[in-house]
Design a protein around this motif. Structure first.
Motif, PDB file in Angstrom:
ATOM      1  N   GLU A  20       0.808  -1.212   0.000  1.00  0.00           N
ATOM      2  CA  GLU A  20       0.000   0.000   0.000  1.00  0.00           C
ATOM      3  C   GLU A  20       0.845   1.268   0.000  1.00  0.00           C
ATOM      4  O   GLU A  20       0.306   2.372  -0.044  1.00  0.00           O
ATOM      5  CB  GLU A  20      -0.909   0.001   1.232  1.00  0.00           C
ATOM      6  CG  GLU A  20      -1.856  -1.193   1.276  1.00  0.00           C
ATOM      7  CD  GLU A  20      -2.558  -1.304   2.620  1.00  0.00           C
ATOM      8  OE1 GLU A  20      -2.453  -0.359   3.429  1.00  0.00           O
ATOM      9  OE2 GLU A  20      -3.200  -2.341   2.872  1.00  0.00           O
ATOM     10  N   ASP A  21       2.164   1.117   0.054  1.00  0.00           N
ATOM     11  CA  ASP A  21       3.029   2.291   0.088  1.00  0.00           C
ATOM     12  C   ASP A  21       2.910   3.060  -1.233  1.00  0.00           C
ATOM     13  O   ASP A  21       3.020   2.476  -2.315  1.00  0.00           O
ATOM     14  CB  ASP A  21       4.479   1.860   0.310  1.00  0.00           C
ATOM     15  CG  ASP A  21       5.383   3.046   0.577  1.00  0.00           C
ATOM     16  OD1 ASP A  21       5.769   3.723  -0.392  1.00  0.00           O
ATOM     17  OD2 ASP A  21       5.702   3.293   1.755  1.00  0.00           O
ATOM     18  N   SER A  22       2.696   4.370  -1.138  1.00  0.00           N
ATOM     19  CA  SER A  22       2.466   5.167  -2.344  1.00  0.00           C
ATOM     20  C   SER A  22       3.741   5.452  -3.132  1.00  0.00           C
ATOM     21  O   SER A  22       3.696   5.695  -4.333  1.00  0.00           O
ATOM     22  CB  SER A  22       1.806   6.502  -1.969  1.00  0.00           C
ATOM     23  OG  SER A  22       2.631   7.236  -1.069  1.00  0.00           O
ATOM     24  N   GLU A  23       4.897   5.419  -2.464  1.00  0.00           N
ATOM     25  CA  GLU A  23       6.143   5.769  -3.128  1.00  0.00           C
ATOM     26  C   GLU A  23       6.960   4.556  -3.574  1.00  0.00           C
ATOM     27  O   GLU A  23       7.596   4.580  -4.627  1.00  0.00           O
ATOM     28  CB  GLU A  23       6.991   6.650  -2.199  1.00  0.00           C
ATOM     29  CG  GLU A  23       6.325   7.984  -1.859  1.00  0.00           C
ATOM     30  CD  GLU A  23       7.196   8.841  -0.961  1.00  0.00           C
ATOM     31  OE1 GLU A  23       8.296   8.374  -0.586  1.00  0.00           O
ATOM     32  OE2 GLU A  23       6.781   9.975  -0.630  1.00  0.00           O
ATOM     33  N   ASP A  24       6.968   3.514  -2.769  1.00  0.00           N
ATOM     34  CA  ASP A  24       7.783   2.338  -3.100  1.00  0.00           C
ATOM     35  C   ASP A  24       7.031   1.066  -2.734  1.00  0.00           C
ATOM     36  O   ASP A  24       7.417   0.346  -1.809  1.00  0.00           O
ATOM     37  CB  ASP A  24       9.118   2.408  -2.358  1.00  0.00           C
ATOM     38  CG  ASP A  24      10.043   1.257  -2.730  1.00  0.00           C
ATOM     39  OD1 ASP A  24       9.859   0.675  -3.818  1.00  0.00           O
ATOM     40  OD2 ASP A  24      10.938   0.934  -1.919  1.00  0.00           O
ATOM     41  N   PRO A  25       5.947   0.760  -3.435  1.00  0.00           N
ATOM     42  CA  PRO A  25       5.161  -0.430  -3.087  1.00  0.00           C
ATOM     43  C   PRO A  25       5.823  -1.726  -3.551  1.00  0.00           C
ATOM     44  O   PRO A  25       6.492  -1.764  -4.580  1.00  0.00           O
ATOM     45  CB  PRO A  25       3.849  -0.196  -3.844  1.00  0.00           C
ATOM     46  CG  PRO A  25       4.261   0.605  -5.034  1.00  0.00           C
ATOM     47  CD  PRO A  25       5.364   1.512  -4.557  1.00  0.00           C
ATOM     48  N   PHE A  26       5.665  -2.765  -2.763  1.00  0.00           N
ATOM     49  CA  PHE A  26       6.023  -4.112  -3.178  1.00  0.00           C
ATOM     50  C   PHE A  26       5.110  -5.074  -2.437  1.00  0.00           C
ATOM     51  O   PHE A  26       4.594  -4.765  -1.362  1.00  0.00           O
ATOM     52  CB  PHE A  26       7.502  -4.427  -2.909  1.00  0.00           C
ATOM     53  CG  PHE A  26       7.906  -4.379  -1.457  1.00  0.00           C
ATOM     54  CD1 PHE A  26       7.700  -5.468  -0.619  1.00  0.00           C
ATOM     55  CD2 PHE A  26       8.502  -3.243  -0.934  1.00  0.00           C
ATOM     56  CE1 PHE A  26       8.071  -5.423   0.719  1.00  0.00           C
ATOM     57  CE2 PHE A  26       8.880  -3.190   0.403  1.00  0.00           C
ATOM     58  CZ  PHE A  26       8.663  -4.285   1.233  1.00  0.00           C
ATOM     59  N   ASP A  27       4.876  -6.249  -3.030  1.00  0.00           N
ATOM     60  CA  ASP A  27       3.944  -7.195  -2.434  1.00  0.00           C
ATOM     61  C   ASP A  27       4.646  -8.497  -2.063  1.00  0.00           C
ATOM     62  O   ASP A  27       5.866  -8.627  -2.192  1.00  0.00           O
ATOM     63  CB  ASP A  27       2.759  -7.459  -3.364  1.00  0.00           C
ATOM     64  CG  ASP A  27       3.205  -8.008  -4.713  1.00  0.00           C
ATOM     65  OD1 ASP A  27       4.372  -8.439  -4.837  1.00  0.00           O
ATOM     66  OD2 ASP A  27       2.374  -8.011  -5.644  1.00  0.00           O
TER      67      ASP A  27
END
Length: 326
Positions: free
Chosen positions: A171-178
């Motif tokens: 959910e990170d707006s700048e550096d998302p990863f799942d």
């Protein structure tokens, strides 16, 4: 009247929605040769849309008696059972190891999404830190106690923390990863650091040389400037001293050059360093003694209660804790 039998080539294809819309390989020739293909129960909306075939009719067995028919379904319900009873074969693929992880990811996503759990939705990496530490120590307890049931449960709790942090990261707006990025990174790391397993590299001959090679590869991958880069400084102090000693020893730093002195911290570091270089994990050694001492205290308190006594004096404590039956 004779029992109705389906035409040769009629089959029930069981699919697992967790694996997407993939059909078992053995089902493909049956589908190609079938006069009709139908969708059964237990399929997701996405799977039904991908198949783009009609739902199974009530007279499916009668239809299958005249021409090869395939029912693609997620479960053996009444319709599928009647087809099987009439002679249809059942085609499926065994679920690969790890398939239950897909359910775990789905549940975590549901808890975190709108309409899920309010508490889960409020958490972030910082608020979850304490739970990761707690669950890790509970896992260590289960290992120490050799409790298989607790071990399985605590491994699940640690896995939850990984899934939770990965879901928050997505959910990170700048550096998302799942979680897929996390898993992909892990696979890449394991493969690159085991060239003796996944590539033509025969330089690793034993456990010690493998450790050395591992550290060398990490240095290259992460472009570290120091042998202590990457050491988790937040770990327990005895474990930290042991890890630093291990890194220092592999770099050729002798024990005589490591911290030593009369103050408590230096003396503890020196003791931990000596233990590590002797092949002893000082954190485990200290934990073992501490747990044994805790059990001796419990036994002493139990004997005191059984004897009808009150809080022991210092001398009584000494006798209780040094007794042969403690």
């Amino acid at each position: 009247m004779s029992e109705l039998r389906v035409a040769e080539g009629t089959a029930i294809v069981l699919v697992d929605d967790r694996l997407g819309e993939a059909l078992p390989p053995a089902a493909l020739p049956l589908v190609r040769k079938a006069a009709a293909v139908f969708a059964g129960a237990g399929l997701s909306v996405a799977a039904k849309a991908a198949l783009d075939v009609p739902e199974a009719p009530q007279d499916l067995v009668e239809r299958a008696a005249t021409a090869p028919t395939v029912l693609i379904t997620g479960e053996i319900d009444a319709v599928a059972e009647s087809l099987r009873a009439a002679g249809a074969s059942v085609v499926s693929s065994p679920a690969p190891a790890g398939v239950e992880l897909l359910d775990a990811v789905t549940v975590m996503d549901r808890l975190r999404s709108p309409g899920g759990c309010p508490w889960d939705a409020e958490q972030d990496h910082d608020s979850l830190r304490q739970y990761l530490v707690e669950e890790t120590y509970e896992l260590l307890d289960a290992i120490a106690e050799k409790d298989r049931s607790a071990l399985r449960e605590e491994l699940g709790d640690v896995l939850l923390q990984v899934l939770f942090h990965a879901r928050v990261a997505a959910e990170d707006s700048e550096d998302p990863f799942d979680v897929d990025a996390v898993a992909a990174g892990l696979v890449s790391k394991l493969v690159s650091r085991h060239p003796h397993v996944f590539a033509d590299d025969s330089t690793v001959l034993d456990t010690e040389s493998q450790h050395a090679r591992w550290e060398e590869l990490k240095q290259q991958e992460k472009q570290r400037e120091s042998i202590v880069d990457g050491v988790a400084l937040g770990q327990p102090a005895v474990a930290l001293a042991a890890k630093l000693t291990q890194r220092a020893g592999r770099a050729g730093i002798p024990l005589s050059a490591m911290p030593s002195g009369e103050d408590t911290g230096s003396a503890l570091f020196a003791l931990a360093a000596e233990a590590k270089l002797d092949g002893i994990d000082p954190e485990d050694a200290l934990r073992g003694v501490a747990l044994e001492f805790a059990e001796r205290i419990r036994a002493a308190e139990r004997r005191t209660r059984e004897a009808g006594g009150t809080a022991p004096t210092a001398d009584e404590w000494h006798e209780l804790l040094s007794g042969s039956d403690a």
